[in-house]
Design a protein around this motif. Sequence first.
Motif, PDB file in Angstrom:
ATOM      1  N   LYS A   1      55.334  56.534  -0.943  1.00 10.19           N
ATOM      2  CA  LYS A   1      54.417  57.528  -1.426  1.00 10.19           C
ATOM      3  C   LYS A   1      56.360  58.524  -1.783  1.00 10.19           C
ATOM      4  CE  LYS A   1      51.446  60.109   0.079  1.00 10.19           C
ATOM      5  NZ  LYS A   1      50.014  60.501  -0.770  1.00 10.19           N
TER       6      LYS A   1
ATOM      7  N   ASP B   1      51.178  55.257   1.402  1.00  5.69           N
ATOM      8  CA  ASP B   1      49.694  55.895   1.770  1.00  5.69           C
ATOM      9  C   ASP B   1      48.651  54.661   2.971  1.00  5.69           C
ATOM     10  OD1 ASP B   1      49.185  53.118   0.122  1.00  5.69           O
ATOM     11  OD2 ASP B   1      49.427  54.406  -1.767  1.00  5.69           O
TER      12      ASP B   1
ATOM     13  N   PRO C   1      44.437  59.901   3.068  1.00  5.33           N
ATOM     14  CA  PRO C   1      43.947  61.106   2.342  1.00  5.33           C
ATOM     15  C   PRO C   1      43.241  61.567   2.201  1.00  5.33           C
ATOM     16  CG  PRO C   1      42.593  59.055   2.228  1.00  5.33           C
ATOM     17  CD  PRO C   1      43.510  58.572   3.761  1.00  5.33           C
TER      18      PRO C   1
END
Length: 608
Positions: free
Chosen positions: A588, A582, A352
């Motif tokens: 993703k 992710d 992230p």
Amino acid sequence: MALSGPDRKLCRMPRKRTGRGCGSGGAMAAAAAVSEAWPELDLAERERRRELLLTGPGLEERVRAAGGRLPPRLFTLPLLHYLEVSGCGSLREPGPGLAQGLPQLHSLVLRRNALGPGLSPELGPLPALRVLDLSGNALEALPPGQGLGPAEPPGLPQLQSLNLSGNRLRELPADLARCAPRLQTLNLTGNRLDAFPAALFLPGALPLLSELAAADNCLRELSPDIAHLASLKTLDLSNNQLSEIPAELADCPKLKDINFRGNRLRDKRLEKMVSGCQTRSILEYLRAGGRGRCRGKAEGPDKEEGRRKRRERKKRESGEGADAVVDEASRLLLRVLHVSENPFLLTVRASPEVRDVRPFFVGAVVRGMDLRPGNALKRFLSCQTKLHEDLCEKRTVATIATHDLGAVRGPLLYAARPPQDFKIIPLGRREVKAKDLVRQLQLEAEEHRKQKKRQNVSGLHRYLHLLDGKEHYPCLVDADGDVISFPPITNSEKTKIKKTTSDLFLEVTSAASLQICKDIMDALILKMAEINKYTLENREESSLSDPESDAVCGHGLDPKATPGAEVTGSTPLVVEQVRVVDEEGHLKVVYPSKMDLDFAAAHVTVLR
């Protein structure tokens, strides 16, 4: 541009002589105060820089002192091609003079600031601007005079990518299509929109728009006129308030990927389909009128398409007729190996932290390159350099990295780390911390300028400004914990491409958009196919000891370490899908998807 060490004091606001003098003495004091407050501008002007990044903890105080605007001095740097000002909570408007002072600007990134509720004065006209990122601000409306630019003549005639995500927009300007007629990517995610302006979907309004993202809004209706977006490939309208999907959506000729999850549709079967079915099935259902006839309608074309592909494959394998051989030899062949067909699938996990640094990543594996004969390797490296200069706009929009697949240990991790916390073995150098590498390159750049007695620098030194002020640097880490890529600066010596390399791992990263990554990856793979074809047709003699080529590629690699090194010229390049997930393993992006490698050129055949 953030400074470190003894130079950091230059970024502080002066505490004395703040304009209390009078006459020429007061003017000189004011000029000195501005120069001391903004040393980045002095440096950019002195070195005739084309890129400038303003960020870091000291920026907010200086912008607040300038009245919540950018300093007027910034708009006296007409050579700028790339300008980024990010993470400044006191920046409420760019300030007057931007359009007149920066006519050559190609990329303008003003994300995560406090711009809003409008833009006063409006940004345009900016005739050369291609990328505009205003994400993460407080924009509520973009009316004429407080928006992106005039509509007549177009204020942003070359704009390709517009990112307005993470604002508070309740409506879009009605003249957006006239202001930016060449728009290709439009990101409106995370606003408060309840409708699209009708003019956006007029015939011919946005003929090049291929990606439209408006997830997490309040959209209540989607006009049937969306079918006029002839180039639309990706549509994301998830998490809105739509109750119907117009059947005309199925008439978009290039549409390959749609997302309507999180909408409460009246047609419950359709609502279930958008949560689990492929795009093609959903479009067939819409085409059939949404009456439950999807299955019968869809199976016919699917089966016919499958039979057609099997017939073509048998023809190719049996080599029926001399004409077939000639036709095959004159085409560029690419075969896509899907995830389900690949026992050696390579996966990239994105952490992230990259979201605020360089969030977009696309990867692919290409097998079957022949870089051994003559200058094949040199041509390949040259084409990568040219793509960096042109499509990637000198790495300001995106960065390409290529690796010897035989030296890549998966799964891979795409992360962002403090520069003092990771090491890399850069191409042609010894292992070094990222922080020290950047410092070394900065010192080399200064020495180069002194020796050459000119302002421009070459090589990796040209891209150092892209990291200015960044607290974390992006990096790609293999299963051994080794950093094999440090975008946008360098790759690792560990995975360097050599003449004996036949299987490659490719990556494209960007801070601008995912579609840009995909478009550049498409262009790179097409160039690779052309190089392979040229090598075959010219039948260059192998020259592993060619001094010029060895200087480019370094020491050779044991051919046994590279599966598939013995590749015949008639074999198509195989492109294997690479998944990016992710931290929880949720997908993703996968490349190439059905919408990728969609070449209009007649001489290219993609086998799926």
